[in-house]
Scaffold this motif. Structure first.
Motif, PDB file in Angstrom:
ATOM      1  N   LYS A  65       0.824  -1.208   0.000  1.00 54.16           N
ATOM      2  CA  LYS A  65       0.000   0.000   0.000  1.00 54.16           C
ATOM      3  C   LYS A  65       0.865   1.268   0.000  1.00 54.16           C
ATOM      4  CE  LYS A  65      -4.271  -1.615   0.571  1.00 54.16           C
ATOM      5  NZ  LYS A  65      -5.359  -1.245  -0.321  1.00 54.16           N
ATOM      6  N   ILE A  66       2.151   1.108   0.275  1.00 53.71           N
ATOM      7  CA  ILE A  66       3.042   2.255   0.436  1.00 53.71           C
ATOM      8  C   ILE A  66       3.770   2.513  -0.880  1.00 53.71           C
ATOM      9  CG2 ILE A  66       5.036   3.130   1.699  1.00 53.71           C
ATOM     10  CD1 ILE A  66       4.010   1.380   4.086  1.00 53.71           C
ATOM     11  N   ASP A  67       3.630   3.744  -1.399  1.00 62.10           N
ATOM     12  CA  ASP A  67       4.306   4.122  -2.647  1.00 62.10           C
ATOM     13  C   ASP A  67       5.798   3.821  -2.559  1.00 62.10           C
ATOM     14  OD1 ASP A  67       2.063   5.007  -3.957  1.00 62.10           O
ATOM     15  OD2 ASP A  67       2.463   7.134  -3.672  1.00 62.10           O
ATOM     16  N   ARG A  96      11.405  -3.718 -17.394  1.00 67.66           N
ATOM     17  CA  ARG A  96      11.481  -2.314 -16.953  1.00 67.66           C
ATOM     18  C   ARG A  96      10.146  -1.613 -17.168  1.00 67.66           C
ATOM     19  NH1 ARG A  96      16.139  -1.948 -20.128  1.00 67.66           N
ATOM     20  NH2 ARG A  96      15.104  -0.340 -21.327  1.00 67.66           N
ATOM     21  N   ARG A  97       9.527  -1.864 -18.318  1.00 66.98           N
ATOM     22  CA  ARG A  97       8.236  -1.249 -18.633  1.00 66.98           C
ATOM     23  C   ARG A  97       7.180  -1.659 -17.605  1.00 66.98           C
ATOM     24  NH1 ARG A  97       7.388  -3.632 -23.298  1.00 66.98           N
ATOM     25  NH2 ARG A  97       5.914  -5.144 -22.494  1.00 66.98           N
ATOM     26  N   ARG A  98       7.166  -2.911 -17.237  1.00 73.05           N
ATOM     27  CA  ARG A  98       6.164  -3.403 -16.282  1.00 73.05           C
ATOM     28  C   ARG A  98       6.392  -2.832 -14.889  1.00 73.05           C
ATOM     29  NH1 ARG A  98       6.826  -9.378 -18.882  1.00 73.05           N
ATOM     30  NH2 ARG A  98       5.576  -8.971 -20.739  1.00 73.05           N
ATOM     31  N   VAL A  99       7.646  -2.726 -14.491  1.00 68.75           N
ATOM     32  CA  VAL A  99       7.941  -2.139 -13.186  1.00 68.75           C
ATOM     33  C   VAL A  99       7.552  -0.660 -13.170  1.00 68.75           C
ATOM     34  CG1 VAL A  99       9.792  -1.540 -11.556  1.00 68.75           C
ATOM     35  CG2 VAL A  99       9.688  -3.837 -12.555  1.00 68.75           C
ATOM     36  N   GLU A 100       7.798   0.031 -14.263  1.00 65.65           N
ATOM     37  CA  GLU A 100       7.375   1.437 -14.357  1.00 65.65           C
ATOM     38  C   GLU A 100       5.861   1.551 -14.214  1.00 65.65           C
ATOM     39  OE1 GLU A 100       8.947   3.041 -18.007  1.00 65.65           O
ATOM     40  OE2 GLU A 100      11.016   2.769 -17.331  1.00 65.65           O
ATOM     41  N   LYS A 101       5.134   0.628 -14.808  1.00 61.31           N
ATOM     42  CA  LYS A 101       3.665   0.635 -14.669  1.00 61.31           C
ATOM     43  C   LYS A 101       3.253   0.359 -13.231  1.00 61.31           C
ATOM     44  CE  LYS A 101       2.456  -0.482 -19.418  1.00 61.31           C
ATOM     45  NZ  LYS A 101       1.744  -1.397 -20.334  1.00 61.31           N
ATOM     46  N   LEU A 102       3.936  -0.580 -12.571  1.00 65.78           N
ATOM     47  CA  LEU A 102       3.655  -0.832 -11.171  1.00 65.78           C
ATOM     48  C   LEU A 102       3.869   0.419 -10.330  1.00 65.78           C
ATOM     49  CD1 LEU A 102       5.386  -4.290 -10.540  1.00 65.78           C
ATOM     50  CD2 LEU A 102       2.923  -3.834 -10.490  1.00 65.78           C
ATOM     51  N   ASN A 103       4.991   1.076 -10.559  1.00 67.93           N
ATOM     52  CA  ASN A 103       5.306   2.292  -9.809  1.00 67.93           C
ATOM     53  C   ASN A 103       4.279   3.383 -10.051  1.00 67.93           C
ATOM     54  OD1 ASN A 103       7.569   1.076  -8.728  1.00 67.93           O
ATOM     55  ND2 ASN A 103       8.959   1.979 -10.218  1.00 67.93           N
ATOM     56  N   ALA A 104       3.833   3.533 -11.295  1.00 64.24           N
ATOM     57  CA  ALA A 104       2.845   4.560 -11.635  1.00 64.24           C
ATOM     58  C   ALA A 104       1.494   4.294 -10.975  1.00 64.24           C
ATOM     59  CB  ALA A 104       2.691   4.652 -13.146  1.00 64.24           C
ATOM     60  N   MET A 105       1.168   3.049 -10.743  1.00 59.88           N
ATOM     61  CA  MET A 105      -0.120   2.704 -10.142  1.00 59.88           C
ATOM     62  C   MET A 105      -0.261   3.267  -8.734  1.00 59.88           C
ATOM     63  SD  MET A 105      -0.497  -1.211 -11.439  1.00 59.88           S
ATOM     64  CE  MET A 105      -2.223  -1.487 -11.017  1.00 59.88           C
ATOM     65  N   GLY A 106       0.846   3.448  -8.028  1.00 56.72           N
ATOM     66  CA  GLY A 106       0.783   3.934  -6.667  1.00 56.72           C
ATOM     67  C   GLY A 106       0.755   5.443  -6.565  1.00 56.72           C
ATOM     68  N   LYS A 107       1.025   6.114  -7.637  1.00 60.38           N
ATOM     69  CA  LYS A 107       1.071   7.583  -7.601  1.00 60.38           C
ATOM     70  C   LYS A 107      -0.322   8.168  -7.757  1.00 60.38           C
ATOM     71  CE  LYS A 107       5.702   7.712  -9.593  1.00 60.38           C
ATOM     72  NZ  LYS A 107       6.403   7.541  -8.393  1.00 60.38           N
ATOM     73  N   LYS A 108      -0.560   9.245  -7.064  1.00 57.69           N
ATOM     74  CA  LYS A 108      -1.877   9.886  -7.138  1.00 57.69           C
ATOM     75  C   LYS A 108      -1.798  11.112  -7.975  1.00 57.69           C
ATOM     76  CE  LYS A 108      -3.434   7.935  -2.983  1.00 57.69           C
ATOM     77  NZ  LYS A 108      -3.307   7.410  -1.918  1.00 57.69           N
TER      78      LYS A 108
END
Length: 148
Positions: A78-80, A136-148
């Protein structure tokens, strides 16, 4: 020298001792944020404590644990900035690092794993983050999912 942060709830107090002994035997530094007894605590609080410390910097990765590993891994995710894997074997632990660039592992102190937690930590620790574009693309998508 690698530095690992660890925090667990009461359901993984005994497992934490094993994990720390294993990590220290590898020559790594461990920042043990608790718990220090089997007195009941809430796993979301322990996940937050470890993740907040990790995000301050200075750690190679973190480990969290509760009775099953499920609640504390959900809490950590749950933590960015946190990508916490809950591996069930060494293959999953290695893939968590290689394909998902996981920065946390979660385990269950009440789970009988087919392979040891120590072996899973070693598989994760020995793995290299894949530099393939698709990962790398998938990890970037994961990271973007947590951003508001």
């Amino acid at each position: 020298m690698k530095k690992i942060v660890i925090a667990v709830d009461h359901g993984a107090f005994e497992l934490k001792k094993r994990i720390i002994a294993h990590i220290e035997k590898k020559g790594y530094e461990v920042d043990d944020l608790g718990v220090f007894s089997t007195d009941s605590v809430d796993y979301p609080d322990m996940a937050k404590k470890a993740c907040d410390a990790f995000l301050q910097g200075g750690y190679d990765y973190g480990i969290v644990a509760c009775g099953t590993g499920i609640g504390i891994s959900i809490s950590a995710n749950k933590i960015d900035g946190i990508r916490c894997a809950l591996p069930q074997n060494t293959f999953a632990a290695r893939m968590a690092r290689e394909h998902n660039n996981a920065n946390f592992l979660a385990f269950g102190g009440r789970i009988d794993y087919p392979e040891s937690v120590e072996a899973m930590i070693d598989a994760f620790d020995d793995a290299q983050v894949s530099q393939e574009e698709r990962h790398r693309r998938r990890v970037e998508k994961l990271n973007a999912m947590g951003k508001k």
